[in-house]
Write a protein that holds these residues in place. Structure first.
Motif, mmCIF file in Angstrom:
data_model
loop_
_atom_site.group_PDB
_atom_site.id
_atom_site.type_symbol
_atom_site.label_atom_id
_atom_site.label_comp_id
_atom_site.label_asym_id
_atom_site.label_seq_id
_atom_site.Cartn_x
_atom_site.Cartn_y
_atom_site.Cartn_z
ATOM 1 N N PRO A 51 38.158 102.648 60.042
ATOM 2 C CA PRO A 51 38.766 101.737 59.058
ATOM 3 C C PRO A 51 40.050 101.944 58.586
ATOM 4 C CG PRO A 51 37.153 102.899 57.863
ATOM 5 C CD PRO A 51 37.140 103.480 59.398
ATOM 6 N N PRO A 52 40.885 101.101 58.012
ATOM 7 C CA PRO A 52 42.377 101.820 57.531
ATOM 8 C C PRO A 52 42.119 102.334 56.216
ATOM 9 C CG PRO A 52 41.646 99.322 56.692
ATOM 10 C CD PRO A 52 40.784 99.656 57.717
ATOM 11 N N ASP A 53 43.061 103.231 55.880
ATOM 12 C CA ASP A 53 43.232 104.013 54.576
ATOM 13 C C ASP A 53 42.442 105.127 54.479
ATOM 14 O OD1 ASP A 53 45.648 102.243 53.934
ATOM 15 O OD2 ASP A 53 43.928 100.649 52.865
ATOM 16 N N CYS A 54 42.032 105.828 55.626
ATOM 17 C CA CYS A 54 41.213 106.829 55.542
ATOM 18 C C CYS A 54 41.833 108.161 54.899
ATOM 19 C CB CYS A 54 40.488 107.190 56.800
ATOM 20 S SG CYS A 54 38.852 106.133 57.215
ATOM 21 N N ALA A 55 43.371 108.248 54.699
ATOM 22 C CA ALA A 55 44.005 109.250 54.220
ATOM 23 C C ALA A 55 43.680 109.319 52.784
ATOM 24 C CB ALA A 55 45.324 109.331 54.506
ATOM 25 N N ARG A 56 43.098 108.343 52.042
ATOM 26 C CA ARG A 56 43.221 108.426 50.514
ATOM 27 C C ARG A 56 41.808 109.193 50.424
ATOM 28 N NH1 ARG A 56 43.204 102.001 48.536
ATOM 29 N NH2 ARG A 56 45.493 101.674 49.186
ATOM 30 N N GLY A 57 42.186 109.970 49.384
ATOM 31 C CA GLY A 57 41.276 111.093 48.667
ATOM 32 C C GLY A 57 41.120 112.400 49.446
ATOM 33 N N GLY A 58 41.911 112.304 50.467
ATOM 34 C CA GLY A 58 41.842 113.652 51.361
ATOM 35 C C GLY A 58 40.623 113.820 51.892
ATOM 36 N N PRO A 59 40.571 113.452 53.206
ATOM 37 C CA PRO A 59 39.208 113.625 54.265
ATOM 38 C C PRO A 59 39.077 114.955 54.454
ATOM 39 C CG PRO A 59 41.349 112.751 55.418
ATOM 40 C CD PRO A 59 41.629 112.698 54.186
ATOM 41 N N SER A 60 37.729 115.170 54.570
ATOM 42 C CA SER A 60 37.407 116.559 54.806
ATOM 43 C C SER A 60 37.359 116.992 56.257
ATOM 44 C CB SER A 60 36.047 116.901 54.417
ATOM 45 O OG SER A 60 35.327 118.073 54.402
ATOM 46 N N VAL A 61 38.452 117.676 56.665
ATOM 47 C CA VAL A 61 38.725 117.807 58.141
ATOM 48 C C VAL A 61 38.715 119.436 58.448
ATOM 49 C CG1 VAL A 61 40.414 117.568 60.069
ATOM 50 C CG2 VAL A 61 40.037 115.745 58.247
ATOM 51 N N PHE A 62 38.233 120.017 59.376
ATOM 52 C CA PHE A 62 38.192 121.212 59.650
ATOM 53 C C PHE A 62 38.615 121.675 61.058
ATOM 54 C CE2 PHE A 62 34.963 120.650 56.590
ATOM 55 C CZ PHE A 62 35.200 121.681 55.388
ATOM 56 N N GLY A 63 39.749 122.139 61.197
ATOM 57 C CA GLY A 63 40.363 122.568 62.583
ATOM 58 C C GLY A 63 41.734 121.812 63.064
ATOM 59 N N THR A 64 42.223 121.907 64.124
ATOM 60 C CA THR A 64 43.368 121.426 64.607
ATOM 61 C C THR A 64 43.347 121.387 66.104
ATOM 62 O OG1 THR A 64 44.814 122.935 62.976
ATOM 63 C CG2 THR A 64 45.516 121.864 64.823
ATOM 64 N N GLY A 65 43.266 119.989 66.456
ATOM 65 C CA GLY A 65 43.211 119.639 67.977
ATOM 66 C C GLY A 65 41.725 119.709 68.281
ATOM 67 N N VAL A 66 41.099 121.003 67.909
ATOM 68 C CA VAL A 66 39.676 120.604 68.223
ATOM 69 C C VAL A 66 38.921 120.791 66.777
ATOM 70 C CG1 VAL A 66 37.527 121.872 69.157
ATOM 71 C CG2 VAL A 66 39.572 121.548 70.276
ATOM 72 N N TYR A 67 37.986 119.897 66.658
ATOM 73 C CA TYR A 67 37.722 119.793 64.971
ATOM 74 C C TYR A 67 35.854 120.252 65.063
ATOM 75 C CZ TYR A 67 42.045 117.535 64.771
ATOM 76 O OH TYR A 67 43.414 117.184 64.663
ATOM 77 N N ALA A 68 35.626 121.051 63.907
ATOM 78 C CA ALA A 68 34.329 121.316 63.635
ATOM 79 C C ALA A 68 33.632 119.906 63.501
ATOM 80 C CB ALA A 68 34.065 122.082 62.470
ATOM 81 N N ALA A 69 32.343 119.826 64.059
ATOM 82 C CA ALA A 69 31.526 118.635 63.851
ATOM 83 C C ALA A 69 31.285 118.099 62.438
ATOM 84 C CB ALA A 69 30.239 118.844 64.695
ATOM 85 N N VAL A 70 31.258 119.040 61.497
ATOM 86 C CA VAL A 70 31.202 118.673 60.312
ATOM 87 C C VAL A 70 32.374 117.716 59.591
ATOM 88 C CG1 VAL A 70 32.143 120.684 58.974
ATOM 89 C CG2 VAL A 70 30.063 119.373 57.953
ATOM 90 N N SER A 71 33.377 117.549 60.120
ATOM 91 C CA SER A 71 34.698 117.032 59.931
ATOM 92 C C SER A 71 34.325 115.542 59.906
ATOM 93 C CB SER A 71 35.905 117.414 60.881
ATOM 94 O OG SER A 71 36.277 118.566 61.063
ATOM 95 N N SER A 72 35.312 114.814 59.072
ATOM 96 C CA SER A 72 35.191 113.473 58.940
ATOM 97 C C SER A 72 35.926 113.027 60.324
ATOM 98 C CB SER A 72 36.288 113.089 57.694
ATOM 99 O OG SER A 72 36.690 111.698 58.029
#
Length: 544
Positions: A51-72
Motif C-alpha cells: 500500500p502507499p505511505d509505508c514510510a510513515r512511522g518508521g517501518p521495522s527493517v533489518f538489513g541492506t539489500g538482503v533483509y531478515a525475514a522479520v522485516s516489514s
C-alpha cells in the motif's frame, strides 16, 4: 526455526510454504515471516502488493539489500527502491539464513542491523514494471529506459562494503608496473560492481608520504571510478605502506569522508616486493577501528633478496587473522586477470569478515555467577554450561572479545579477568573449572565488585555484565547496578527458579524487557542462549 526477542515481543521466524496462485495485498506491517499460502511462489519468488505511505512511522527493517525475514516487507521494498512511496507490486525472493544484516539509510528509510536470523529475502521490481530493454524489447521506449537506467548504478547489493584501496606507488614499482597495477584495479572494481547501494571505494597511494586520491563517496558509478583509477599519476619514493595504512584508516572511514554507518569496512593493500616501513602497528590500529585488512603481495622477494627485507612475516602480521583468507599472493603484474574474480569474491564475503568491530569480536563480557547454597553443585554445573554456551558464540582473542567471571555468595571472588585468557578455548576451560563456593546471596555488592575489578583498565569495545542468580538478594541491587550503568556497562539479568522479578528488573539496563531473562528451572537455561546473545548484539549495535 529461530527465536528473537525484540522490544519485549517474541517472534518466531520460519517460512511457511506458498502454494496458491493469488497475489497478496500486504499491509505496511506485514513481515517476511507472516507470508502464507495466499501468496504466489514461483522458483522462490513471491509477488505481493504494497500500500502507499509505508514510510510513515518508521517501518521495522533489518538489513541492506538482503533483509531478515522479520522485516516489514513493504518497508524493505521502500528501502531497496523496489517501490516508491505510492506503493505497488514487488517481487520478493526467499533466501536462506544470514549471520549478519547491515544497517543503512536509503530512500528515506533507516534499516537496522541484526546479528542473525533464520531466513531472509530480497526484493526487486517485477518484470512487467522493468524498463523495456531489460525484458528484451526495443525501440525508442527501450532507448529512453536504458538512458534512465544508466544515470544511477545501484551496484551489487550482496556486497555492501566500504573498501579502501592502498596501492603501491613507489620507485621500486616503476611506471610500467604501476600502469599494470592500475589495469588490474579497473578490472577488480568492475567485478565488484560499485554503486549507490553496492560497494563504495576510496583510494590512497603509498609513497614517501601517503596521498588520498579519492574518498568513498566520490565515485559510485563504475565507469567514473575506473576512469579515476586510470588517471592516477605515479608518485615514486619509498614503499611506506605502514604510513599509508594508518592514513587510510584515519581519513577514509569517517562519516564526513563518506563512510556508511554499520557497513563492513575493508582495506585492500597491494605491495610490490616488500614495505620500507613497519606494518604491524598501523595494521593493529586499523583492526581496532573495525577494518578488515586484506594484503596482496606481488612479486615476493627472491631468496637472495630476503636479507634486505626488514620483516619477512610482514604479510602475516598485517592481516587480522593469518588463516589464508586475508593474505593473497600474485607472482607478478602480468597475467593478473585470473586473480580478479577470486579476490573480488573474498572482498564480498560478509560472513568471513572476522575483523570488523561487531559484538562478536568487540564485546567485553563479565559473568556474575550466583554461588549461593540454594543453587547446589549440580545446578551450578548447569549454570556454567549455560555460560560456556554463551561465551562460545563470541570470537574471543587478545584483539577480539574478552570474557571474565566473578562468583558471589555473601563474599565475592574474581575467578578470572577479561585479559587473563586470550583464546576461546582458554575461556571455556576456565569457566568449566570454576569451583562452587556455597553461602549467602549478596548480589548488589557482587555487581559493584565486578564493575570495579573486571572492567579496569578499560578495553576497546562495549562492556556488559551478565548476572545469573536463583534467589532474593540480601542487599540492595538497584544502586550498584545504576552506578555500573553510569560507567557505560550494560547489565543483563538472568533469573532462575526463585529469583524475584523485582530484583531482576532493578538490576537490568533499560529497556527492562530487553535485558531481563528468566527460566523456571536450571535445565531451561540452555533455551535462553541465543536470545541473550541476540540481545547483547542488539545493545552493541544501538550504542555504537
Amino acid at each position: 526455526m529461530s527465536v528473537l526477542l525484540l522490544s519485549g515481543v517474541l517472534f518466531l521466524a520460519r517460512w511457511a510454504p506458498c502454494e496458491s496462485s493469488a497475489r497478496r495485498a500486504l499491509t505496511c506491517a506485514t513481515r517476511g515471516v507472516d507470508l502464507d499460502s495466499a501468496a504466489t511462489a514461483t522458483a522462490g519468488v513471491v509477488l505481493v502488493s504494497c500500500p502507499p505511505d509505508c514510510a510513515r512511522g518508521g517501518p521495522s527493517v533489518f538489513g541492506t539489500g538482503v533483509y531478515a525475514a522479520v522485516s516489514s516487507i513493504c518497508g524493505a521494498a521502500l528501502h531497496s527502491g523496489a517501490v516508491g512511496r505510492a506503493g505497488g507490486e514487488v517481487a520478493l525472493e526467499r533466501l536462506p539464513a544470514r549471520r549478519r544484516y547491515a544497517a543503512s539509510l536509503a530512500n528515506g528509510v533507516q534499516s537496522r542491523a541484526l546479528p542473525g536470523w533464520s531466513a531472509s529475502f530480497s526484493l526487486a521490481v517485477p518484470e512487467d514494471r522493468r524498463p523495456q530493454e531489460l525484458i528484451g524489447n526495443s525501440g525508442a521506449t527501450a532507448r529512453a529506459a536504458k538512458k534512465a537506467v544508466k544515470k544511477t548504478s545501484v551496484g551489487n547489493k550482496d556486497c555492501q562494503m566500504d573498501i579502501a584501496l592502498v596501492i603501491d606507488s613507489s620507485s621500486n614499482l616503476g611506471r610500467r608496473r604501476f600502469n599494470l597495477q592500475k589495469n588490474f584495479l579497473t578490472k577488480l572494481v568492475a567485478m565488484l560492481k560499485v554503486g549507490v547501494n553496492g560497494p563504495h571505494v576510496g583510494l590512497v597511494q603509498a609513497s614517501d608520504v601517503p596521498k588520498t586520491e579519492f574518498l568513498l563517496s566520490n565515485y559510485t558509478q563504475p565507469k567514473e571510478l575506473q576512469f579515476a583509477i586510470k588517471e592516477l599519476k605515479h608518485l615514486g619514493g619509498d614503499t611506506n605502506t605502514g604510513k599509508a595504512i594508518a592514513h587510510a584508516a584515519e581519513t577514509l572511514f569517517s562519516q564526513r569522508s563518506g563512510a556508511r554507518r554499520a557497513h563492513p569496512r575493508l582495506m585492500l593493500v597491494l605491495i610490490d616486493g616488500w614495505p620500507s616501513d613497519d606494518l604491524e602497528a598501523a595494521a593493529a590500529a586499523a583492526r581496532r577501528a573495525g577494518i578488515n585488512l586484506f594484503l596482496v603481495a606481488v612479486a615476493a622477494p627472491a631468496p637472495d633478496e630476503l636479507s634486505a627485507v626488514p620483516e619477512r612475516d610482514f604479510a602475516k602480521k598485517a592481516v587480522c587473522k593469518d588463516n589464508g583468507f586475508f593474505n593473497y599472493r600474485m607472482p607478478g603484474w602480468f597475467g593478473t586477470t585470473k586473480h580478479v574474480k577470486p579476490l573480488a569474491q573474498r572482498l564480498c564475503s560478509p560472513d568471513a569478515l572476522l575483523c570488523g568491530r561487531t559484538c562478536f569480536n568487540s564485546a567485553n563480557i563479565g559473568f556474575v555467577i550466583d554461588g549461593s547454597s540454594s543453587v547446589g553443585d549440580p545446578n551450578f554445573r548447569m549454570v556454567l554450561d549455560f555460560l560456556v554456551a554463551v561465551a562460545s558464540k563470541f570470537d574471543i582473542s587478545d584483539v577480539g572479545a574478552h570474557v571474565g567471571a566473578v562468583q558471589f555468595t555473601y563474599d565475592h571472588r574474581l575467578e578470572f579477568g577479561l585479559r587473563e585468557h586470550a583464546s576461546k578455548d582458554g575461556v571455556l576451560d576456565a569457566l568449566r573449572a570454576i569451583p562452587y563456593m556455597s553461602g549467602g546471596t549478596a548480589t548488589g555488592s557482587a555487581i559493584a565488585y565486578a564493575a570495579e575489578n573486571l572492567f579496569r583498565p578499560t578495553a576497546p569495545g562495549r562492556d556488559f555484565l551478565i548476572v545469573v542468580t536463583d534467589g532474593q538478594s540480601y542487599d540492595n541491587v538497584g544502586g550498584p547496578a545504576l552506578t555500573a550503568q553510569n560507567q557505560g556497562i550494560g547489565i543483563f539479568s538472568v533469573g532462575v527458579a526463585w529469583a524475584p522479578m523485582d530484583d531482576l528488573r532493578a538490576m537490568a539496563s533499560e529497556p527492562k524487557d530487553e535485558h531481563v531473562f528468566f527460566s523456571r528451572h536450571f535445565g531451561g537455561l540452555e533455551d535462553l542462549v541465543d536470545d541473550l546473545v541476540r540481545a547483547i548484539c542488539r545493545d552493541f549495535e544501538v550504542n555504537n
